[in-house]
Design a protein around this motif. Sequence first.
Motif, PDB file in Angstrom:
ATOM      1  N   ALA A   3       0.832  -1.200   0.000  1.00  0.00           N
ATOM      2  CA  ALA A   3       0.000   0.000   0.000  1.00  0.00           C
ATOM      3  C   ALA A   3       0.866   1.249   0.000  1.00  0.00           C
ATOM      4  O   ALA A   3       0.546   2.247  -0.665  1.00  0.00           O
ATOM      5  CB  ALA A   3      -0.924  -0.005   1.217  1.00  0.00           C
ATOM      6  N   ARG A   4       1.968   1.202   0.710  1.00  0.00           N
ATOM      7  CA  ARG A   4       2.881   2.346   0.732  1.00  0.00           C
ATOM      8  C   ARG A   4       3.478   2.597  -0.643  1.00  0.00           C
ATOM      9  O   ARG A   4       3.592   3.747  -1.074  1.00  0.00           O
ATOM     10  CB  ARG A   4       3.992   2.086   1.745  1.00  0.00           C
ATOM     11  CG  ARG A   4       4.984   3.245   1.871  1.00  0.00           C
ATOM     12  CD  ARG A   4       6.044   2.938   2.917  1.00  0.00           C
ATOM     13  NE  ARG A   4       7.001   4.022   3.021  1.00  0.00           N
ATOM     14  CZ  ARG A   4       8.043   4.008   3.841  1.00  0.00           C
ATOM     15  NH1 ARG A   4       8.253   2.968   4.636  1.00  0.00           N
ATOM     16  NH2 ARG A   4       8.886   5.030   3.867  1.00  0.00           N
ATOM     17  N   GLY A   5       3.839   1.519  -1.337  1.00  0.00           N
ATOM     18  CA  GLY A   5       4.377   1.663  -2.680  1.00  0.00           C
ATOM     19  C   GLY A   5       3.354   2.237  -3.647  1.00  0.00           C
ATOM     20  O   GLY A   5       3.680   3.094  -4.475  1.00  0.00           O
ATOM     21  N   ARG A   6       2.121   1.774  -3.527  1.00  0.00           N
ATOM     22  CA  ARG A   6       1.063   2.303  -4.400  1.00  0.00           C
ATOM     23  C   ARG A   6       0.813   3.778  -4.109  1.00  0.00           C
ATOM     24  O   ARG A   6       0.555   4.568  -5.026  1.00  0.00           O
ATOM     25  CB  ARG A   6      -0.214   1.483  -4.232  1.00  0.00           C
ATOM     26  CG  ARG A   6      -0.122   0.079  -4.821  1.00  0.00           C
ATOM     27  CD  ARG A   6      -1.461  -0.630  -4.834  1.00  0.00           C
ATOM     28  NE  ARG A   6      -1.909  -0.972  -3.475  1.00  0.00           N
ATOM     29  CZ  ARG A   6      -1.586  -2.084  -2.846  1.00  0.00           C
ATOM     30  NH1 ARG A   6      -0.793  -2.972  -3.415  1.00  0.00           N
ATOM     31  NH2 ARG A   6      -2.063  -2.330  -1.635  1.00  0.00           N
ATOM     32  N   LYS A   7       0.900   4.162  -2.842  1.00  0.00           N
ATOM     33  CA  LYS A   7       0.723   5.570  -2.480  1.00  0.00           C
ATOM     34  C   LYS A   7       1.843   6.429  -3.057  1.00  0.00           C
ATOM     35  O   LYS A   7       1.602   7.533  -3.557  1.00  0.00           O
ATOM     36  CB  LYS A   7       0.675   5.700  -0.959  1.00  0.00           C
ATOM     37  CG  LYS A   7       0.414   7.111  -0.467  1.00  0.00           C
ATOM     38  CD  LYS A   7       0.322   7.147   1.050  1.00  0.00           C
ATOM     39  CE  LYS A   7       0.074   8.565   1.539  1.00  0.00           C
ATOM     40  NZ  LYS A   7      -0.007   8.618   3.039  1.00  0.00           N
ATOM     41  N   THR A   8       3.062   5.904  -3.011  1.00  0.00           N
ATOM     42  CA  THR A   8       4.199   6.636  -3.572  1.00  0.00           C
ATOM     43  C   THR A   8       4.063   6.785  -5.077  1.00  0.00           C
ATOM     44  O   THR A   8       4.288   7.871  -5.635  1.00  0.00           O
ATOM     45  CB  THR A   8       5.517   5.913  -3.240  1.00  0.00           C
ATOM     46  OG1 THR A   8       5.676   5.860  -1.822  1.00  0.00           O
ATOM     47  CG2 THR A   8       6.710   6.643  -3.854  1.00  0.00           C
ATOM     48  N   LEU A   9       3.684   5.713  -5.748  1.00  0.00           N
ATOM     49  CA  LEU A   9       3.490   5.768  -7.197  1.00  0.00           C
ATOM     50  C   LEU A   9       2.405   6.771  -7.557  1.00  0.00           C
ATOM     51  O   LEU A   9       2.562   7.558  -8.498  1.00  0.00           O
ATOM     52  CB  LEU A   9       3.137   4.384  -7.735  1.00  0.00           C
ATOM     53  CG  LEU A   9       2.816   4.300  -9.231  1.00  0.00           C
ATOM     54  CD1 LEU A   9       3.988   4.799 -10.076  1.00  0.00           C
ATOM     55  CD2 LEU A   9       2.442   2.871  -9.610  1.00  0.00           C
ATOM     56  N   ARG A  10       1.322   6.768  -6.790  1.00  0.00           N
ATOM     57  CA  ARG A  10       0.237   7.722  -7.050  1.00  0.00           C
ATOM     58  C   ARG A  10       0.734   9.158  -6.877  1.00  0.00           C
ATOM     59  O   ARG A  10       0.389  10.047  -7.679  1.00  0.00           O
ATOM     60  CB  ARG A  10      -0.903   7.443  -6.082  1.00  0.00           C
ATOM     61  CG  ARG A  10      -2.144   8.318  -6.198  1.00  0.00           C
ATOM     62  CD  ARG A  10      -2.939   7.974  -7.430  1.00  0.00           C
ATOM     63  NE  ARG A  10      -2.571   8.807  -8.566  1.00  0.00           N
ATOM     64  CZ  ARG A  10      -2.809   8.485  -9.822  1.00  0.00           C
ATOM     65  NH1 ARG A  10      -3.384   7.318 -10.125  1.00  0.00           N
ATOM     66  NH2 ARG A  10      -2.476   9.283 -10.807  1.00  0.00           N
ATOM     67  N   ALA A  11       1.542   9.395  -5.857  1.00  0.00           N
ATOM     68  CA  ALA A  11       2.074  10.737  -5.618  1.00  0.00           C
ATOM     69  C   ALA A  11       2.970  11.176  -6.773  1.00  0.00           C
ATOM     70  O   ALA A  11       2.934  12.341  -7.198  1.00  0.00           O
ATOM     71  CB  ALA A  11       2.848  10.769  -4.302  1.00  0.00           C
ATOM     72  N   ILE A  12       3.770  10.261  -7.292  1.00  0.00           N
ATOM     73  CA  ILE A  12       4.660  10.579  -8.417  1.00  0.00           C
ATOM     74  C   ILE A  12       3.843  10.912  -9.656  1.00  0.00           C
ATOM     75  O   ILE A  12       4.126  11.893 -10.359  1.00  0.00           O
ATOM     76  CB  ILE A  12       5.624   9.419  -8.689  1.00  0.00           C
ATOM     77  CG1 ILE A  12       6.627   9.282  -7.542  1.00  0.00           C
ATOM     78  CG2 ILE A  12       6.370   9.625 -10.011  1.00  0.00           C
ATOM     79  CD1 ILE A  12       7.490   8.032  -7.610  1.00  0.00           C
ATOM     80  N   LEU A  13       2.822  10.122  -9.944  1.00  0.00           N
ATOM     81  CA  LEU A  13       2.002  10.372 -11.134  1.00  0.00           C
ATOM     82  C   LEU A  13       1.241  11.687 -11.010  1.00  0.00           C
ATOM     83  O   LEU A  13       1.135  12.451 -11.980  1.00  0.00           O
ATOM     84  CB  LEU A  13       1.037   9.212 -11.361  1.00  0.00           C
ATOM     85  CG  LEU A  13       1.680   7.916 -11.864  1.00  0.00           C
ATOM     86  CD1 LEU A  13       0.684   6.763 -11.796  1.00  0.00           C
ATOM     87  CD2 LEU A  13       2.200   8.080 -13.290  1.00  0.00           C
ATOM     88  N   ASP A  14       0.706  11.967  -9.832  1.00  0.00           N
ATOM     89  CA  ASP A  14      -0.011  13.235  -9.644  1.00  0.00           C
ATOM     90  C   ASP A  14       0.946  14.420  -9.786  1.00  0.00           C
ATOM     91  O   ASP A  14       0.596  15.451 -10.377  1.00  0.00           O
ATOM     92  CB  ASP A  14      -0.671  13.265  -8.265  1.00  0.00           C
ATOM     93  CG  ASP A  14      -1.868  12.323  -8.163  1.00  0.00           C
ATOM     94  OD1 ASP A  14      -2.357  11.874  -9.219  1.00  0.00           O
ATOM     95  OD2 ASP A  14      -2.285  12.028  -7.031  1.00  0.00           O
ATOM     96  N   ALA A  15       2.159  14.267  -9.253  1.00  0.00           N
ATOM     97  CA  ALA A  15       3.151  15.332  -9.380  1.00  0.00           C
ATOM     98  C   ALA A  15       3.588  15.496 -10.828  1.00  0.00           C
ATOM     99  O   ALA A  15       3.807  16.621 -11.301  1.00  0.00           O
ATOM    100  CB  ALA A  15       4.357  15.022  -8.492  1.00  0.00           C
ATOM    101  N   ALA A  16       3.702  14.384 -11.547  1.00  0.00           N
ATOM    102  CA  ALA A  16       4.073  14.453 -12.961  1.00  0.00           C
ATOM    103  C   ALA A  16       2.993  15.168 -13.764  1.00  0.00           C
ATOM    104  O   ALA A  16       3.298  15.949 -14.676  1.00  0.00           O
ATOM    105  CB  ALA A  16       4.294  13.049 -13.503  1.00  0.00           C
ATOM    106  N   ALA A  17       1.735  14.917 -13.432  1.00  0.00           N
ATOM    107  CA  ALA A  17       0.643  15.605 -14.129  1.00  0.00           C
ATOM    108  C   ALA A  17       0.745  17.111 -13.930  1.00  0.00           C
ATOM    109  O   ALA A  17       0.586  17.891 -14.880  1.00  0.00           O
ATOM    110  CB  ALA A  17      -0.703  15.091 -13.617  1.00  0.00           C
TER     111      ALA A  17
END
Length: 209
Positions: free
Chosen positions: A22-36
Amino acid sequence: MTEDRDTDATPLTSEAKTPRTARGRKTLRAILDAAAAEFGERGYHDASISHITQRAGVALGSFYTYFDSKEEVFRALVRDMSAQVRDHVTPRVQAAPDGIAAEKAGLESFLEFVRDHKEIYRIIDESEFVDQQGYRQHYESSVERIRQRLVASAARGEIRADIGEVHAWAIMGMNVFLGLRYGVWDDGAAPGDVATVANEMLRRGLAPD
Protein backbone atom coordinates in the motif's frame (compact mmCIF):
# COMPACT_ATOMS: atom_id res chain seq x y z
CA MET A 1 -25.68 0.38 -19.55
CA THR A 2 -22.49 -1.68 -19.39
CA GLU A 3 -19.04 -1.46 -20.90
CA ASP A 4 -15.81 -3.42 -20.58
CA ARG A 5 -13.51 -1.51 -18.26
CA ASP A 6 -10.55 -3.80 -18.81
CA THR A 7 -10.19 -3.96 -22.59
CA ASP A 8 -7.66 -1.10 -22.67
CA ALA A 9 -6.02 -1.71 -19.32
CA THR A 10 -2.22 -1.33 -19.52
CA PRO A 11 0.22 -1.62 -16.62
CA LEU A 12 1.67 1.75 -15.62
CA THR A 13 5.04 0.20 -14.82
CA SER A 14 6.82 -3.02 -15.69
CA GLU A 15 5.86 -6.08 -13.66
CA ALA A 16 9.19 -5.89 -11.85
CA LYS A 17 8.42 -2.32 -10.74
CA THR A 18 4.75 -2.77 -9.88
CA PRO A 19 4.15 -1.69 -6.25
CA ARG A 20 3.63 -4.64 -3.93
CA THR A 21 2.53 -2.70 -0.85
CA ALA A 22 0.00 0.00 0.00
CA ARG A 23 2.88 2.35 0.73
CA GLY A 24 4.38 1.66 -2.68
CA ARG A 25 1.06 2.30 -4.40
CA LYS A 26 0.72 5.57 -2.48
CA THR A 27 4.20 6.64 -3.57
CA LEU A 28 3.49 5.77 -7.20
CA ARG A 29 0.24 7.72 -7.05
CA ALA A 30 2.07 10.74 -5.62
CA ILE A 31 4.66 10.58 -8.42
CA LEU A 32 2.00 10.37 -11.13
CA ASP A 33 -0.01 13.24 -9.64
CA ALA A 34 3.15 15.33 -9.38
CA ALA A 35 4.07 14.45 -12.96
CA ALA A 36 0.64 15.60 -14.13
CA ALA A 37 1.16 18.97 -12.44
CA GLU A 38 4.74 19.29 -13.73
CA PHE A 39 4.01 18.34 -17.35
CA GLY A 40 0.79 20.32 -17.34
CA GLU A 41 2.54 23.46 -16.13
CA ARG A 42 5.92 23.26 -17.88
CA GLY A 43 5.33 20.97 -20.83
CA TYR A 44 7.29 17.82 -21.58
CA HIS A 45 10.59 19.39 -22.64
CA ASP A 46 10.91 21.83 -19.73
CA ALA A 47 9.71 19.40 -17.08
CA SER A 48 12.29 17.59 -14.98
CA ILE A 49 12.45 14.51 -12.80
CA SER A 50 13.82 16.54 -9.89
CA HIS A 51 10.84 18.89 -10.04
CA ILE A 52 8.47 15.91 -10.15
CA THR A 53 10.00 14.39 -7.02
CA GLN A 54 9.95 17.75 -5.26
CA ARG A 55 6.26 18.14 -6.04
CA ALA A 56 5.59 14.58 -4.90
CA GLY A 57 7.60 14.99 -1.72
CA VAL A 58 9.63 11.84 -2.39
CA ALA A 59 13.32 11.10 -2.76
CA LEU A 60 14.88 10.94 -6.21
CA GLY A 61 15.62 7.28 -5.64
CA SER A 62 11.91 6.60 -5.17
CA PHE A 63 11.28 7.83 -8.68
CA TYR A 64 13.74 5.35 -10.14
CA THR A 65 12.08 2.57 -8.19
CA TYR A 66 9.20 2.87 -10.65
CA PHE A 67 10.48 4.68 -13.73
CA ASP A 68 13.76 4.78 -15.65
CA SER A 69 13.32 8.16 -17.33
CA LYS A 70 11.18 11.23 -17.86
CA GLU A 71 9.81 9.70 -21.05
CA GLU A 72 8.76 6.57 -19.20
CA VAL A 73 6.82 8.44 -16.51
CA PHE A 74 5.21 10.57 -19.22
CA ARG A 75 4.05 7.46 -21.07
CA ALA A 76 2.68 6.04 -17.84
CA LEU A 77 0.93 9.32 -17.11
CA VAL A 78 -0.88 9.29 -20.47
CA ARG A 79 -2.23 5.81 -19.70
CA ASP A 80 -3.07 6.84 -16.15
CA MET A 81 -5.03 9.91 -17.21
CA SER A 82 -6.94 7.89 -19.79
CA ALA A 83 -7.86 5.43 -17.06
CA GLN A 84 -8.91 8.24 -14.74
CA VAL A 85 -11.27 9.65 -17.36
CA ARG A 86 -12.72 6.19 -18.00
CA ASP A 87 -13.22 5.47 -14.32
CA HIS A 88 -14.79 8.88 -13.70
CA VAL A 89 -17.23 8.64 -16.60
CA THR A 90 -18.18 4.95 -16.49
CA PRO A 91 -20.43 4.91 -13.38
CA ARG A 92 -22.54 7.79 -14.71
CA VAL A 93 -22.80 6.18 -18.14
CA GLN A 94 -23.79 2.83 -16.69
CA ALA A 95 -26.54 4.42 -14.59
CA ALA A 96 -28.19 6.10 -17.60
CA PRO A 97 -31.62 4.76 -18.64
CA ASP A 98 -30.89 4.59 -22.38
CA GLY A 99 -28.16 5.07 -24.98
CA ILE A 100 -28.74 8.75 -25.71
CA ALA A 101 -28.94 9.57 -22.02
CA ALA A 102 -25.68 7.68 -21.54
CA GLU A 103 -23.90 9.99 -23.98
CA LYS A 104 -25.25 13.02 -22.14
CA ALA A 105 -24.05 11.61 -18.82
CA GLY A 106 -20.69 10.81 -20.36
CA LEU A 107 -20.17 14.32 -21.71
CA GLU A 108 -21.33 16.01 -18.52
CA SER A 109 -19.03 13.92 -16.33
CA PHE A 110 -16.15 14.44 -18.77
CA LEU A 111 -16.58 18.21 -18.57
CA GLU A 112 -16.54 17.98 -14.77
CA PHE A 113 -13.35 15.92 -14.90
CA VAL A 114 -11.63 18.35 -17.27
CA ARG A 115 -12.38 21.31 -15.02
CA ASP A 116 -10.56 19.55 -12.20
CA HIS A 117 -7.73 18.30 -14.44
CA LYS A 118 -7.19 20.97 -17.08
CA GLU A 119 -3.64 19.75 -17.61
CA ILE A 120 -4.98 16.69 -19.42
CA TYR A 121 -5.29 18.59 -22.71
CA ARG A 122 -1.67 19.73 -22.76
CA ILE A 123 -0.43 16.29 -21.74
CA ILE A 124 -2.50 14.39 -24.30
CA ASP A 125 -1.62 16.88 -27.05
CA GLU A 126 2.11 16.55 -26.33
CA SER A 127 1.83 12.78 -26.26
CA GLU A 128 1.27 12.86 -30.03
CA PHE A 129 4.98 13.67 -30.35
CA VAL A 130 6.38 11.92 -27.26
CA ASP A 131 4.24 8.78 -27.13
CA GLN A 132 2.29 8.41 -30.35
CA GLN A 133 1.13 4.91 -29.45
CA GLY A 134 -0.29 6.16 -26.16
CA TYR A 135 -1.83 9.14 -27.96
CA ARG A 136 -3.66 6.91 -30.41
CA GLN A 137 -4.66 4.42 -27.74
CA HIS A 138 -6.18 7.19 -25.64
CA TYR A 139 -8.56 8.17 -28.41
CA GLU A 140 -9.10 4.76 -30.01
CA SER A 141 -10.03 3.07 -26.75
CA SER A 142 -12.42 5.90 -25.87
CA VAL A 143 -14.06 5.70 -29.29
CA GLU A 144 -14.40 1.93 -28.99
CA ARG A 145 -16.31 2.31 -25.72
CA ILE A 146 -18.61 4.84 -27.37
CA ARG A 147 -19.09 2.54 -30.37
CA GLN A 148 -19.98 -0.40 -28.15
CA ARG A 149 -22.55 1.71 -26.30
CA LEU A 150 -24.08 2.89 -29.56
CA VAL A 151 -24.28 -0.60 -31.02
CA ALA A 152 -25.97 -1.87 -27.87
CA SER A 153 -28.38 1.06 -27.96
CA ALA A 154 -29.20 0.37 -31.62
CA ALA A 155 -29.85 -3.28 -30.80
CA ARG A 156 -32.42 -2.15 -28.23
CA GLY A 157 -34.12 0.01 -30.86
CA GLU A 158 -33.26 3.29 -29.11
CA ILE A 159 -31.30 4.79 -32.00
CA ARG A 160 -30.87 4.25 -35.73
CA ALA A 161 -29.77 0.81 -36.85
CA ASP A 162 -26.94 1.88 -39.17
CA ILE A 163 -24.76 3.09 -36.32
CA GLY A 164 -21.03 2.55 -36.66
CA GLU A 165 -17.49 3.72 -36.04
CA VAL A 166 -17.91 7.04 -37.85
CA HIS A 167 -20.71 8.01 -35.48
CA ALA A 168 -18.52 7.12 -32.51
CA TRP A 169 -15.61 9.22 -33.79
CA ALA A 170 -17.99 12.13 -34.44
CA ILE A 171 -19.24 12.01 -30.85
CA MET A 172 -15.68 11.74 -29.56
CA GLY A 173 -14.60 14.76 -31.61
CA MET A 174 -17.54 16.79 -30.31
CA ASN A 175 -16.75 15.86 -26.72
CA VAL A 176 -13.05 16.71 -27.08
CA PHE A 177 -13.70 20.21 -28.35
CA LEU A 178 -16.56 20.90 -25.96
CA GLY A 179 -14.18 19.88 -23.19
CA LEU A 180 -11.58 22.31 -24.50
CA ARG A 181 -14.07 25.17 -24.87
CA TYR A 182 -16.14 24.67 -21.71
CA GLY A 183 -13.65 22.87 -19.50
CA VAL A 184 -10.27 24.47 -20.19
CA TRP A 185 -10.81 27.82 -21.88
CA ASP A 186 -13.95 28.86 -19.97
CA ASP A 187 -15.66 27.00 -17.18
CA GLY A 188 -18.52 29.43 -16.66
CA ALA A 189 -21.27 27.36 -18.27
CA ALA A 190 -22.79 24.53 -16.25
CA PRO A 191 -21.64 21.12 -17.57
CA GLY A 192 -25.22 19.89 -17.51
CA ASP A 193 -26.39 22.77 -19.71
CA VAL A 194 -23.64 22.15 -22.28
CA ALA A 195 -24.37 18.42 -22.29
CA THR A 196 -28.10 19.05 -22.73
CA VAL A 197 -27.59 21.13 -25.88
CA ALA A 198 -25.18 18.61 -27.41
CA ASN A 199 -27.39 15.69 -26.43
CA GLU A 200 -30.45 17.16 -28.09
CA MET A 201 -28.48 17.33 -31.33
CA LEU A 202 -27.53 13.68 -30.91
CA ARG A 203 -31.07 12.67 -30.05
CA ARG A 204 -32.40 14.18 -33.26
CA GLY A 205 -29.51 12.99 -35.44
CA LEU A 206 -29.51 9.43 -34.13
CA ALA A 207 -33.27 8.96 -33.92
CA PRO A 208 -34.54 5.62 -35.29
CA ASP A 209 -35.93 5.72 -38.82
